[in-house]
Write a protein that holds these residues in place. Structure first.
Motif, PDB file in Angstrom:
ATOM      1  N   UNK A  20      -8.075  16.803  -5.990  1.00 43.79           N
ATOM      2  CA  UNK A  20      -9.500  16.771  -5.653  1.00 43.79           C
ATOM      3  C   UNK A  20      -9.804  18.025  -4.848  1.00 43.79           C
ATOM      4  N   UNK A  21     -10.669  18.874  -5.369  1.00 42.84           N
ATOM      5  CA  UNK A  21     -10.980  20.130  -4.667  1.00 42.84           C
ATOM      6  C   UNK A  21     -12.232  19.961  -3.819  1.00 42.84           C
ATOM      7  N   UNK A  22     -12.082  20.265  -2.537  1.00 36.02           N
ATOM      8  CA  UNK A  22     -13.222  20.171  -1.621  1.00 36.02           C
ATOM      9  C   UNK A  22     -13.889  21.523  -1.469  1.00 36.02           C
ATOM     10  N   UNK A  23     -14.687  21.645  -0.388  1.00 30.20           N
ATOM     11  CA  UNK A  23     -15.371  22.914  -0.120  1.00 30.20           C
ATOM     12  C   UNK A  23     -14.348  23.970   0.281  1.00 30.20           C
ATOM     13  N   UNK A  24     -14.646  25.214  -0.048  1.00 36.47           N
ATOM     14  CA  UNK A  24     -13.799  26.361   0.312  1.00 36.47           C
ATOM     15  C   UNK A  24     -12.358  26.096  -0.134  1.00 36.47           C
ATOM     16  N   UNK A  25     -11.430  26.170   0.821  1.00 39.16           N
ATOM     17  CA  UNK A  25     -10.010  26.005   0.459  1.00 39.16           C
ATOM     18  C   UNK A  25      -9.541  24.566   0.639  1.00 39.16           C
ATOM     19  N   UNK A  26     -10.454  23.673   1.054  1.00 44.68           N
ATOM     20  CA  UNK A  26     -10.001  22.310   1.338  1.00 44.68           C
ATOM     21  C   UNK A  26      -9.814  21.531   0.038  1.00 44.68           C
ATOM     22  N   UNK A  27      -9.110  20.446   0.152  1.00 51.24           N
ATOM     23  CA  UNK A  27      -8.855  19.606  -1.017  1.00 51.24           C
ATOM     24  C   UNK A  27      -7.677  18.708  -0.724  1.00 51.24           C
ATOM     25  N   UNK A  28      -7.445  17.748  -1.598  1.00 49.68           N
ATOM     26  CA  UNK A  28      -6.296  16.867  -1.418  1.00 49.68           C
ATOM     27  C   UNK A  28      -5.889  16.316  -2.775  1.00 49.68           C
ATOM     28  N   UNK A  29      -4.771  15.613  -2.755  1.00 49.48           N
ATOM     29  CA  UNK A  29      -4.254  15.030  -3.995  1.00 49.48           C
ATOM     30  C   UNK A  29      -4.363  13.519  -3.880  1.00 49.48           C
ATOM     31  N   UNK A  30      -4.840  12.885  -4.955  1.00 49.53           N
ATOM     32  CA  UNK A  30      -4.875  11.422  -4.988  1.00 49.53           C
ATOM     33  C   UNK A  30      -3.859  10.942  -6.019  1.00 49.53           C
ATOM     34  N   UNK A  31      -3.051   9.978  -5.613  1.00 47.07           N
ATOM     35  CA  UNK A  31      -2.043   9.408  -6.505  1.00 47.07           C
ATOM     36  C   UNK A  31      -2.598   8.109  -7.077  1.00 47.07           C
ATOM     37  N   UNK A  32      -2.554   7.977  -8.397  1.00 47.17           N
ATOM     38  CA  UNK A  32      -3.111   6.798  -9.054  1.00 47.17           C
ATOM     39  C   UNK A  32      -2.056   5.694  -9.122  1.00 47.17           C
ATOM     40  N   UNK A  33      -2.342   4.590  -8.468  1.00 47.91           N
ATOM     41  CA  UNK A  33      -1.405   3.464  -8.452  1.00 47.91           C
ATOM     42  C   UNK A  33      -1.935   2.386  -9.399  1.00 47.91           C
ATOM     43  N   UNK A  34      -1.173   2.107 -10.448  1.00 48.49           N
ATOM     44  CA  UNK A  34      -1.572   1.080 -11.410  1.00 48.49           C
ATOM     45  C   UNK A  34      -0.970  -0.252 -10.967  1.00 48.49           C
ATOM     46  N   UNK A  35      -1.842  -1.250 -10.872  1.00 48.33           N
ATOM     47  CA  UNK A  35      -1.433  -2.576 -10.415  1.00 48.33           C
ATOM     48  C   UNK A  35      -1.561  -3.550 -11.588  1.00 48.33           C
ATOM     49  N   UNK A  36      -0.477  -4.222 -11.924  1.00 45.85           N
ATOM     50  CA  UNK A  36      -0.508  -5.276 -12.952  1.00 45.85           C
ATOM     51  C   UNK A  36      -0.016  -6.533 -12.243  1.00 45.85           C
ATOM     52  N   UNK A  37      -0.863  -7.566 -12.206  1.00 44.57           N
ATOM     53  CA  UNK A  37      -0.498  -8.723 -11.385  1.00 44.57           C
ATOM     54  C   UNK A  37      -1.100 -10.025 -11.891  1.00 44.57           C
ATOM     55  N   UNK A  38      -0.456 -11.105 -11.492  1.00 46.77           N
ATOM     56  CA  UNK A  38      -1.075 -12.414 -11.726  1.00 46.77           C
ATOM     57  C   UNK A  38      -1.239 -13.142 -10.384  1.00 46.77           C
ATOM     58  N   UNK A  39      -1.103 -12.392  -9.276  1.00 46.46           N
ATOM     59  CA  UNK A  39      -1.283 -12.991  -7.951  1.00 46.46           C
ATOM     60  C   UNK A  39      -2.743 -13.387  -7.755  1.00 46.46           C
ATOM     61  N   UNK A  40      -2.946 -14.574  -7.196  1.00 47.20           N
ATOM     62  CA  UNK A  40      -4.304 -15.109  -7.033  1.00 47.20           C
ATOM     63  C   UNK A  40      -5.191 -14.208  -6.168  1.00 47.20           C
ATOM     64  N   UNK A  41      -4.578 -13.493  -5.224  1.00 41.74           N
ATOM     65  CA  UNK A  41      -5.362 -12.643  -4.312  1.00 41.74           C
ATOM     66  C   UNK A  41      -6.187 -11.592  -5.044  1.00 41.74           C
ATOM     67  N   UNK A  42      -5.762 -11.232  -6.250  1.00 42.14           N
ATOM     68  CA  UNK A  42      -6.447 -10.179  -6.992  1.00 42.14           C
ATOM     69  C   UNK A  42      -7.404 -10.718  -8.059  1.00 42.14           C
ATOM     70  N   UNK A  43      -7.536 -12.035  -8.132  1.00 45.74           N
ATOM     71  CA  UNK A  43      -8.344 -12.616  -9.218  1.00 45.74           C
ATOM     72  C   UNK A  43      -9.651 -13.195  -8.709  1.00 45.74           C
ATOM     73  N   UNK A  44     -10.590 -13.317  -9.643  1.00 45.30           N
ATOM     74  CA  UNK A  44     -11.849 -13.977  -9.315  1.00 45.30           C
ATOM     75  C   UNK A  44     -11.736 -15.441  -9.714  1.00 45.30           C
ATOM     76  N   UNK A  45     -12.749 -16.208  -9.386  1.00 42.18           N
ATOM     77  CA  UNK A  45     -12.745 -17.642  -9.689  1.00 42.18           C
ATOM     78  C   UNK A  45     -12.679 -17.894 -11.204  1.00 42.18           C
ATOM     79  N   UNK A  46     -13.146 -16.932 -11.990  1.00 40.11           N
ATOM     80  CA  UNK A  46     -13.190 -17.108 -13.451  1.00 40.11           C
ATOM     81  C   UNK A  46     -11.803 -17.023 -14.097  1.00 40.11           C
TER      82      UNK A  46
END
Length: 200
Positions: A20-46
């Protein structure tokens, strides 16, 4: 997708990153974390109990580092894989090496029953609220807002920049309207800049 860690109900992978490039020389890197789960905490009521949900969160080095230290402090008996070292200037090879190391850490966390269901991890992955619907809407904007706040805090020159921007806008208006209103604009500039910063 099938869940590989059936005992924890959670798979975590870090397949890619994004610069991710910010203004001037600033910027950072974002690491994409893929989550595959059946834990209830990540689910909706549906969702049904056997449903598997999959989503992605983007995290910066500092956020992953914070999670790492929080888990290490809470579960000292667990020997987590090594965290990539912090360096001032990060090159392309460092970033891909970090991605691989973060991938190992996330895989390790998702295999360990204590770590996979720890409140630290659930919060890190975005389940701050009890309702999963709320969590879905919070997924990315929350991080962006936090980032903007961080960037604002780091922008020491923000206030000094403001009069400068206004004077630039005024000079653009001058060009558009011709030279007719130049004197009026000059006065406005003086009012906006009582200390004469621009002239100086």
């Amino acid at each position: 997708r099938q869940i590989q860690n059936t005992h924890t109900g959670l798979d975590l992978l870090v397949p890619e990153y994004q610069e991710i490039h910010g203004k001037m020389m600033s910027g950072h890197v974002e690491y994409h974390i893929v989550v595959v789960t059946r834990l209830a905490a990540f689910k909706s009521a549906k969702h049904k109990p056997e449903d598997v949900v999959q989503f992605m969160v983007s995290k910066k080095y500092s956020e992953i580092e914070e999670l790492y230290h929080r888990l290490a402090a809470r579960y000292p008996q667990v020997s987590l894989p090594l965290l990539p070292r912090k360096v001032l200037f990060v090159g392309e090879s460092d970033i891909s090496e970090r991605r691989a190391m973060f991938n190992d850490i996330m895989k390790f966390i998702s295999k360990d029953e204590d770590l996979a269901t720890s409140p630290e991890l659930l919060e890190f992955l975005g389940t701050k609220s009890s309702s999963a619907v709320d969590f879905k809407s919070k997924n990315v904007p929350d991080d962006r807002k936090k980032e903007d706040e961080e960037n604002d805090a780091l922008d020491f020159f923000k206030e000094e920049k403001t009069p400068d921007l206004i004077s630039q806008l005024l000079s653009v208006e001058n060009v558009k309207k011709g030279e007719e209103k130049e004197e009026g604009d000059e006065e406005e500039e003086e009012i906006l800049d009582p200390l004469g910063i621009i002239r100086y």
